[in-house]
Design a protein around this motif. Structure first.
Motif, short mmCIF file in Angstrom:
data_model
loop_
_atom_site.label_atom_id
_atom_site.label_comp_id
_atom_site.label_asym_id
_atom_site.label_seq_id
_atom_site.Cartn_x
_atom_site.Cartn_y
_atom_site.Cartn_z
N GLY A 139 43.72 36.17 26.05
CA GLY A 139 44.09 37.18 27.04
C GLY A 139 42.75 37.98 27.67
N PRO A 140 41.82 38.52 26.70
CA PRO A 140 40.71 39.01 27.27
C PRO A 140 39.85 38.29 28.09
N GLU A 141 39.66 36.93 27.80
CA GLU A 141 38.90 36.10 28.41
C GLU A 141 39.20 35.75 29.72
N ILE A 142 40.46 35.45 29.78
CA ILE A 142 41.33 35.37 31.28
C ILE A 142 40.86 36.64 32.16
N PHE A 143 41.38 37.68 31.58
CA PHE A 143 41.01 38.85 32.13
C PHE A 143 39.48 39.18 32.94
N VAL A 144 38.73 38.77 32.25
CA VAL A 144 37.41 38.93 32.51
C VAL A 144 36.98 37.67 33.54
N VAL A 156 39.26 36.66 35.51
CA VAL A 156 39.98 37.14 36.98
C VAL A 156 39.09 38.06 38.00
N ILE A 157 38.58 39.17 37.00
CA ILE A 157 37.86 40.24 37.40
C ILE A 157 36.43 39.67 38.01
#
Length: 126
Positions: free
Chosen positions: A3-8, A10-11
């Motif tokens: 999840g955190p990798e996907i969030f980064v 997307v940003i």
């Protein structure tokens, strides 16, 4: 990916392309994935279609070979059984003839022994 990798990701994408270009890119990406899956399915279907004839021919050939091998095996088994039966019959016949000969010789020996014993008996008693 978590999840955190996907969030980064997307940003970073928002920063590089902007909020108004991101939906267009997602649509293009989705369309590309759909086309890729469709092409993959078409290729798979074409391969299966073209190989079905080969599979069928291979199966027919294998069945034909199995039938021929079974027929040959059955013929060999029959021939071996017939020859074995013939040999058994001949052995039994020869065995019977030998037994008859042995019994005849044994009877002759017994008769000779009986006569000799009687002759010897009479000799001793006289």
């Amino acid at each position: 990916m978590s999840g955190p990798e996907i969030f980064v990701i997307v940003i970073v994408a928002l920063l590089l392309f902007g909020a108004d270009k991101l939906p267009e890119m997602a649509r293009a990406f989705g369309k590309g994935m759909r086309d890729f899956r469709k092409a993959t399915d078409d290729i798979r279907r074409e391969i299966e279609t073209s190989t079905s004839d080969i599979k069928r021919e291979f199966s027919e050939t294998a069945d034909s070979i199995k039938k021929e091998v079974t027929d040959i095996s059955d013929n060999i088994t029959k021939d071996v059984t017939d020859m074995t039966d013939e040999i058994k019959n001949e052995v039994n016949q020869v065995s019977g003839e030998i037994k008859n000969e042995v019994n005849g010789v044994a009877d002759e020996i017994k008769k000779d022994t009986d006569y000799t014993t009687k002759d010897n008996y009479y000799e001793y008693t006289d």
